[in-house]
Design an enzyme around this catalytic site. Structure first.
Site, short mmCIF file in Angstrom:
data_model
loop_
_atom_site.label_atom_id
_atom_site.label_comp_id
_atom_site.label_asym_id
_atom_site.label_seq_id
_atom_site.Cartn_x
_atom_site.Cartn_y
_atom_site.Cartn_z
N HIS A 55 0.47 -1.05 -0.37
CA HIS A 55 0.19 -0.14 -0.18
C HIS A 55 0.47 0.90 -0.13
CE1 HIS A 55 -3.88 -2.31 1.88
NE2 HIS A 55 -3.07 -3.07 1.05
N GLU A 57 1.31 3.62 1.67
CA GLU A 57 1.40 4.19 3.17
C GLU A 57 2.59 3.41 4.12
OE1 GLU A 57 -3.39 4.50 3.25
OE2 GLU A 57 -1.58 3.38 2.70
#
Length: 142
Positions: A55, A57
């Site tokens: 992801h 992040e």
């Protein structure tokens, strides 16, 4: 408007632009800012890397840690185009990041074929040592 507001607004616009390219993978983007400096900007790479943990992040955390040669990102702020999922919140907390600013709520992930993994009422981000704040993004959206 302060200089910091202008820089934050520009970063938000950049994340929104990165999150919505014509390509195959990125529908999310994240950046880590520490001591007023952008340390990393990354996009989602789940499909291209064949890695369900890639992801935006997590990618931004990995890059920031490598660039700074540390596992401790205390004092950093993570900016993201979408509210982090529980996996990303766990990585954020482990990295020592306590300030997260996001543009869209997690429910918008369904627009991109990503469905909420948590039954209603079971997603308690407030229990983590992370302050989540939703950004006003009216200027960031096209």
């Amino acid at each position: 408007m302060t200089g910091a507001d202008t820089e934050e607004d520009a970063l938000i616009r950049q994340l929104v632009d990165l999150a919505h390219p014509a390509g195959r993978d990125a529908t999310f983007a994240a950046a880590i800012v520490r001591t007023g400096r952008v340390v990393s900007i990354e996009t989602n790479a789940v499909l291209t890397s064949v890695d369900p943990t890639a992801h935006a992040e997590v990618q931004a955390i990995r890059t920031a840690c490598r660039r700074l040669s540390t596992l401790d990102l205390t004092g950093a702020t993570l900016y993201t185009s979408c509210e982090p999922c529980l996996m990303c919140l766990g990585a954020i907390a482990w990295a020592g990041i306590t300030d997260v600013a996001y543009v869209d709520g997690i429910e918008t992930a369904t627009e991109f074929g990503v469905f909420e993994l948590f039954p209603e009422g079971s997603y308690h981000a407030e229990l983590l040592p992370v302050r989540l704040r939703k950004l006003a993004a009216s200027d960031a959206h096209r």
